[in-house]
Design a protein around this motif. Sequence first.
Motif, short mmCIF file in Angstrom:
data_model
loop_
_atom_site.label_atom_id
_atom_site.label_comp_id
_atom_site.label_asym_id
_atom_site.label_seq_id
_atom_site.Cartn_x
_atom_site.Cartn_y
_atom_site.Cartn_z
N PHE A 163 3.80 -6.58 -2.57
CA PHE A 163 3.98 -5.43 -1.82
C PHE A 163 5.23 -4.45 -2.62
O PHE A 163 5.11 -3.26 -2.41
N LEU A 164 6.21 -5.02 -3.18
CA LEU A 164 7.26 -4.40 -3.94
C LEU A 164 6.60 -3.80 -5.06
O LEU A 164 6.98 -2.81 -5.36
N THR A 165 5.65 -4.29 -5.80
CA THR A 165 5.13 -3.77 -6.96
C THR A 165 4.15 -2.58 -6.56
O THR A 165 4.18 -1.69 -7.16
N TYR A 166 3.51 -2.88 -5.32
CA TYR A 166 2.51 -1.74 -4.78
C TYR A 166 3.46 -0.34 -4.42
O TYR A 166 3.50 0.67 -4.59
N LEU A 167 4.74 -0.90 -3.70
CA LEU A 167 5.50 0.26 -3.55
C LEU A 167 6.13 1.08 -4.67
O LEU A 167 6.32 2.21 -4.66
N ALA A 168 6.45 0.41 -5.58
CA ALA A 168 7.23 0.81 -7.00
C ALA A 168 6.17 1.81 -7.56
O ALA A 168 6.32 2.93 -7.80
N VAL A 169 4.99 1.35 -7.67
CA VAL A 169 3.95 1.80 -8.54
C VAL A 169 3.62 3.28 -7.67
O VAL A 169 3.41 4.29 -8.34
N THR A 170 3.34 2.98 -6.37
CA THR A 170 2.84 4.36 -5.31
C THR A 170 4.11 5.12 -5.84
O THR A 170 3.67 6.52 -5.57
N LEU A 171 5.00 5.00 -5.35
CA LEU A 171 6.27 5.94 -5.45
C LEU A 171 6.38 6.38 -6.80
O LEU A 171 6.31 7.76 -7.00
N ALA A 172 6.11 5.97 -7.80
CA ALA A 172 5.93 6.32 -9.39
C ALA A 172 4.81 7.50 -9.39
O ALA A 172 5.01 8.51 -9.82
N MET A 219 -6.62 -6.07 15.48
CA MET A 219 -6.36 -5.87 14.09
C MET A 219 -4.89 -5.32 14.65
O MET A 219 -4.63 -4.32 15.23
N SER A 220 -3.97 -5.85 13.84
CA SER A 220 -2.48 -5.47 14.13
C SER A 220 -2.10 -4.28 13.00
O SER A 220 -2.65 -4.42 11.84
N THR A 221 -1.40 -3.51 13.50
CA THR A 221 -0.82 -2.49 12.79
C THR A 221 0.33 -2.53 12.19
O THR A 221 0.90 -2.14 10.99
N HIS A 222 1.04 -3.75 12.28
CA HIS A 222 2.39 -4.12 11.87
C HIS A 222 2.07 -4.96 10.41
O HIS A 222 1.22 -5.53 10.19
N LEU A 223 2.73 -4.35 9.50
CA LEU A 223 3.03 -5.00 8.11
C LEU A 223 3.78 -6.38 8.17
O LEU A 223 5.07 -6.32 8.31
N VAL A 224 2.94 -7.63 8.13
CA VAL A 224 3.83 -8.87 8.05
C VAL A 224 3.48 -9.45 6.72
O VAL A 224 2.39 -9.83 6.47
N LEU A 225 4.34 -9.78 6.03
CA LEU A 225 4.38 -10.46 4.76
C LEU A 225 4.41 -11.94 4.78
O LEU A 225 5.57 -12.48 5.39
N THR A 226 3.78 -12.49 3.94
CA THR A 226 3.84 -13.95 3.88
C THR A 226 4.79 -14.26 2.70
O THR A 226 5.37 -13.22 2.02
N ALA A 264 -3.95 2.12 -10.67
CA ALA A 264 -2.86 0.91 -10.54
C ALA A 264 -2.39 1.05 -8.81
O ALA A 264 -2.37 0.09 -8.14
N ALA A 265 -2.37 2.30 -8.31
CA ALA A 265 -1.85 2.52 -6.85
C ALA A 265 -3.02 2.30 -5.97
O ALA A 265 -2.86 1.55 -5.01
N LEU A 266 -4.32 2.48 -6.55
CA LEU A 266 -5.60 2.15 -5.73
C LEU A 266 -5.60 0.52 -5.60
O LEU A 266 -5.84 0.14 -4.56
N VAL A 267 -5.59 -0.16 -6.86
CA VAL A 267 -5.85 -1.50 -6.78
C VAL A 267 -4.68 -2.26 -5.97
O VAL A 267 -5.04 -3.30 -5.06
N LEU A 268 -3.51 -1.71 -6.25
CA LEU A 268 -2.33 -2.44 -5.43
C LEU A 268 -2.54 -2.12 -4.09
O LEU A 268 -1.89 -2.91 -3.40
N ASN A 269 -2.75 -0.91 -3.84
CA ASN A 269 -3.12 -0.61 -2.12
C ASN A 269 -4.17 -1.77 -1.71
O ASN A 269 -3.63 -2.09 -0.73
N LEU A 270 -5.11 -1.62 -2.33
CA LEU A 270 -6.18 -2.80 -1.94
C LEU A 270 -5.74 -4.34 -1.74
O LEU A 270 -6.04 -4.87 -0.88
N THR A 271 -4.79 -4.55 -2.58
CA THR A 271 -4.24 -5.84 -2.68
C THR A 271 -3.11 -6.16 -1.69
O THR A 271 -3.25 -6.82 -0.89
#
Length: 133
Positions: A15-24, A1-8, A119-126
């Motif tokens: 990911f941007l939605t996750y980041l915005a919600v997590t920061l908020a 399992m790679s620890t690098h975040l690679v986005l399709t 929302a932070a939990l759901v988006l993290n898992l997504t």
Amino acid sequence: MSTHLVLTEQEPCVFLTYLAVTLAASLVHGVAAVANLTGHDYPRSQADKMGVPRSWVRPLGVLLGAGAAGLLVGIAVPWVGALAAGGLVLYFLGAFAAHLRAGDHHFGGWAVFFSLAVAALVLNLTAHGRYFT
């Protein structure tokens, strides 16, 4: 399992939605933690209204602060963020029970905090779900 975040191609929006919600969520819960830890009047008056001992206000602030910090750490270490968000969800389910027990049905503020944690939990898992399989 790679620890690098690679986005399709489809994942940057998630990911941007996750980041915005997590920061908020981290900001909002962090501010609440500071209010509890500094002895601000609002958390103390809420504790009195809900029948929660004032001696619990600071420890509850520590839990909020740990959740806020865990959300931030979770951006780099996804499982920490998932645990932090899950902990905040449980925290606010407990707060909901305290409101009901006290006969207080003003859930506006609670709904904001709870919704951000969910929302932070759901988006993290997504966004990071492939790291958990």
